[in-house]
Design an enzyme around this catalytic site. Structure first.
Site, PDB file in Angstrom:
ATOM      1  N   LYS A  64      52.738 -76.635 -83.546  1.00  0.00           N
ATOM      2  CA  LYS A  64      51.686 -75.898 -84.012  1.00  0.00           C
ATOM      3  C   LYS A  64      52.280 -75.045 -85.271  1.00  0.00           C
ATOM      4  O   LYS A  64      53.331 -74.484 -85.074  1.00  0.00           O
ATOM      5  CB  LYS A  64      51.315 -75.124 -82.952  1.00  0.00           C
ATOM      6  N   HIS A  69      59.012 -71.401 -82.524  1.00  0.00           N
ATOM      7  CA  HIS A  69      60.014 -72.242 -83.012  1.00  0.00           C
ATOM      8  C   HIS A  69      59.588 -73.202 -83.962  1.00  0.00           C
ATOM      9  O   HIS A  69      60.404 -73.525 -84.776  1.00  0.00           O
ATOM     10  CB  HIS A  69      60.175 -73.423 -81.572  1.00  0.00           C
ATOM     11  N   CYS A  70      58.341 -73.548 -84.211  1.00  0.00           N
ATOM     12  CA  CYS A  70      58.012 -74.081 -85.582  1.00  0.00           C
ATOM     13  C   CYS A  70      58.279 -73.444 -86.745  1.00  0.00           C
ATOM     14  O   CYS A  70      58.613 -74.047 -87.661  1.00  0.00           O
ATOM     15  CB  CYS A  70      56.486 -74.300 -85.352  1.00  0.00           C
ATOM     16  N   THR A  71      58.070 -72.106 -86.718  1.00  0.00           N
ATOM     17  CA  THR A  71      58.639 -71.322 -87.759  1.00  0.00           C
ATOM     18  C   THR A  71      59.899 -71.225 -88.069  1.00  0.00           C
ATOM     19  O   THR A  71      60.306 -71.564 -89.113  1.00  0.00           O
ATOM     20  CB  THR A  71      57.896 -69.800 -87.583  1.00  0.00           C
ATOM     21  N   ALA A  74      60.845 -74.790 -89.668  1.00  0.00           N
ATOM     22  CA  ALA A  74      60.162 -74.902 -91.119  1.00  0.00           C
ATOM     23  C   ALA A  74      60.918 -73.875 -92.168  1.00  0.00           C
ATOM     24  O   ALA A  74      61.340 -74.525 -93.065  1.00  0.00           O
ATOM     25  CB  ALA A  74      58.789 -74.596 -91.102  1.00  0.00           C
TER      26      ALA A  74
END
Length: 180
Positions: A64, A69-71, A74
């Site tokens: 998402k 964690h995705c940030t 990325a």
């Protein structure tokens, strides 16, 4: 009443397992042709696997936009992009978020690579990287290195968001030496 609730929960679980089995393929193995794609990125451009022929491709799936964690993952790919490109590779992220969400996420964090909008989870499914819970879908945190010929070179399942980009750089270096 408790029996009815438990029965309903059991049916929902069974439906979830069945649907996940129907729509999700196995994770492709090294040496296999990478499943093809043609999806819109955050700027509205259609990105295709064939666009990356002749280059190494780091295709990473994440759950998402703009979650912790995705940030982290990325932004680590962003910070390492020059080193990754020096190895002849490009980075492409994929989640089930739409292109508008990707655009906001990319702008907010200065992401210099495409984020593909896989709204139906079809690409994630072809890469064995979808969690489908009937009412909601998320991409699993898996990463694939695809070689310049379009074959899977390396697979990372259930990655550590903070460590994955560094693992990719190390493995890209080794894979390129082996390919010579």
């Amino acid at each position: 009443m408790k029996i009815v609730v438990l029965f309903g929960m059991g049916l929902l679980f069974l439906a979830t397992v069945c649907l996940r089995t129907v729509y999700a393929a196995d994770v492709p193995k090294p040496g296999q042709l990478a499943p093809d794609f043609a999806l819109q990125d955050q700027s509205g451009k259609i990105q295709k696997l064939s666009d990356f022929r002749g280059k190494w491709l780091v295709l990473y799936f994440y759950p998402k936009d703009d979650t912790p964690h995705c940030t982290t993952e990325a932004c680590q790919f962003r910070d390492d992009i020059f080193q990754i490109r020096a190895l002849g590779a490009e980075v492409v992220g994929v989640s089930v978020d739409d292109a508008d969400s990707h655009a906001e996420f990319a702008k907010k964090h200065g992401l210099p690579f495409p984020l593909l909008a896989d709204k139906r989870g079809e690409l994630a499914g072809r890469y064995g990287s979808i969690s489908d819970y009937v009412v909601v879908k998320f991409a699993k945190r898996n990463t694939f290195i695809i070689d310049p010929d379009g074959r899977i070179a390396k697979v990372y399942e259930s990655v550590d968001a903070a460590k994955n980009p560094r693992q990719v750089i190390a493995d890209l270096t080794v894979l390129q030496v082996r390919r010579r």
